[in-house]
Design a protein around this motif. Structure first.
Motif, PDB file in Angstrom:
ATOM      1  N   ARG A   1       3.167  -2.614   4.305  1.00 53.75           N
ATOM      2  CA  ARG A   1       2.606  -3.957   4.186  1.00 53.75           C
ATOM      3  C   ARG A   1       1.978  -4.323   5.527  1.00 53.75           C
ATOM      4  O   ARG A   1       2.666  -4.316   6.556  1.00 53.75           O
ATOM      5  N   THR A   2       0.690  -4.630   5.555  1.00 53.13           N
ATOM      6  CA  THR A   2       0.006  -4.968   6.799  1.00 53.13           C
ATOM      7  C   THR A   2       0.204  -6.447   7.113  1.00 53.13           C
ATOM      8  O   THR A   2      -0.185  -7.314   6.325  1.00 53.13           O
TER       9      THR A   2
ATOM     10  N   GLU B   1       0.856  -1.181   0.000  1.00 52.15           N
ATOM     11  CA  GLU B   1       0.000   0.000   0.000  1.00 52.15           C
ATOM     12  C   GLU B   1       0.897   1.238   0.000  1.00 52.15           C
ATOM     13  O   GLU B   1       1.671   1.439   0.934  1.00 52.15           O
ATOM     14  N   ARG B   2       0.807   2.042  -1.030  1.00 48.07           N
ATOM     15  CA  ARG B   2       1.646   3.245  -1.090  1.00 48.07           C
ATOM     16  C   ARG B   2       1.044   4.350  -0.247  1.00 48.07           C
ATOM     17  O   ARG B   2      -0.162   4.546  -0.218  1.00 48.07           O
ATOM     18  N   TRP B   3       1.923   5.081   0.458  1.00 50.31           N
ATOM     19  CA  TRP B   3       1.471   6.215   1.255  1.00 50.31           C
ATOM     20  C   TRP B   3       0.876   7.291   0.359  1.00 50.31           C
ATOM     21  O   TRP B   3       1.321   7.491  -0.768  1.00 50.31           O
ATOM     22  N   ARG B   4      -0.105   8.001   0.909  1.00 52.01           N
ATOM     23  CA  ARG B   4      -0.738   9.072   0.135  1.00 52.01           C
ATOM     24  C   ARG B   4       0.225  10.197  -0.205  1.00 52.01           C
ATOM     25  O   ARG B   4       0.104  10.843  -1.242  1.00 52.01           O
TER      26      ARG B   4
ATOM     27  N   ALA C   1       6.814  -0.923   7.202  1.00 58.79           N
ATOM     28  CA  ALA C   1       6.836   0.275   6.359  1.00 58.79           C
ATOM     29  C   ALA C   1       8.211   0.454   5.740  1.00 58.79           C
ATOM     30  O   ALA C   1       9.235   0.289   6.409  1.00 58.79           O
ATOM     31  N   GLU C   2       8.212   0.772   4.464  1.00 56.00           N
ATOM     32  CA  GLU C   2       9.442   1.169   3.770  1.00 56.00           C
ATOM     33  C   GLU C   2       9.409   2.692   3.651  1.00 56.00           C
ATOM     34  O   GLU C   2       8.605   3.249   2.902  1.00 56.00           O
ATOM     35  N   VAL C   3      10.241   3.355   4.448  1.00 56.14           N
ATOM     36  CA  VAL C   3      10.283   4.815   4.430  1.00 56.14           C
ATOM     37  C   VAL C   3      11.371   5.234   3.441  1.00 56.14           C
ATOM     38  O   VAL C   3      12.550   4.966   3.653  1.00 56.14           O
ATOM     39  N   GLU C   4      10.948   5.886   2.359  1.00 58.62           N
ATOM     40  CA  GLU C   4      11.860   6.144   1.244  1.00 58.62           C
ATOM     41  C   GLU C   4      12.422   7.556   1.210  1.00 58.62           C
ATOM     42  O   GLU C   4      13.443   7.801   0.561  1.00 58.62           O
TER      43      GLU C   4
END
Length: 204
Positions: free
Chosen positions: A25-26, A15-18, A42-45
């Motif tokens: 990924r839940t 699920e991509r952040w808004r 969470a992948e914080v990019e």
């Protein structure tokens, strides 16, 4: 005993952040639809705002990467590799990556109703009955069994384990070689990580 499920992390929907700052990924969430708790990766990019969750307590642990600094108007929280940190979901946090993208394990619980805990599985440990359990093995595997040996199994790197409510104590052990984890030594990045969620009334 409720089923212990083992699944692939890579198979979880993305699920991509808004705001475009990363993806989530839940791993598991409250099935009632009331959003009382959730465990996610969470992948914080890139640098940017964290989503605000009113009435929610958050705990995060960096599984990959150098870390994240969270700041709001009044305080700062450091998310460091393999160190669980709790913080207020009500705050307007802005994230600054320490040295590039990170993978963060998150547990969110409704304040006053549920409590979460995140622990590195440094050595064999036992989880008592009555709580939800997730084990995330991003880098290193984990074995489990009950005291009688009636149930047992293992997960490998790249997998996670989930069970909704233990009805007996379960012992979890890392399958990587033992490490020396004395004070001031960094934690091995090969460790699996345990998440437990239980009713807040359990501690009353």
């Amino acid at each position: 005993m409720p089923a212990i499920e083992v699944r692939s992390i890579a198979a979880l929907p993305v699920e991509r952040w808004r705001n475009g700052g990363g993806v989530t990924r839940t791993i598991a969430s409250d099935a009632s639809g009331e959003s009382q708790w959730r465990i996610s990766l969470a992948e914080v990019e890139r640098n940017g705002p964290y989503s605000r969750f009113e009435g929610i307590d958050r705990i995060s642990l960096v599984l990959r990467g150098a870390g994240v600094t969270l700041r709001d108007e009044r305080s700062t929280v450091q998310l460091r590799p393999f160190e669980a940190a709790g913080y207020d979901g009500d705050a307007q946090w802005n994230a600054t990556l320490v040295d590039g993208p990170v993978t963060v394990l998150n547990a969110m619980t409704s304040r006053g109703r549920y409590r979460a805990r995140i622990r590195n599985i440094l050595e064999p440990l036992t989880v008592q009955s009555g709580c939800l359990v997730a084990v995330v093995a991003l880098h290193g595997g984990c074995a489990w069994s009950d005291a009688e040996g009636a149930v047992s199994g293992a997960i490998e790197a790249g997998q996670f384990l989930i069970t909704n409510s233990l009805d007996r104590a379960i012992r979890f052990s890392p399958t990587a070689p033992a490490i020396n984890h004395t004070v001031n030594e960094s934690v091995s990045p090969q460790l699996p990580v345990l998440v437990t969620i239980e009713s807040a009334s359990t501690h009353e």
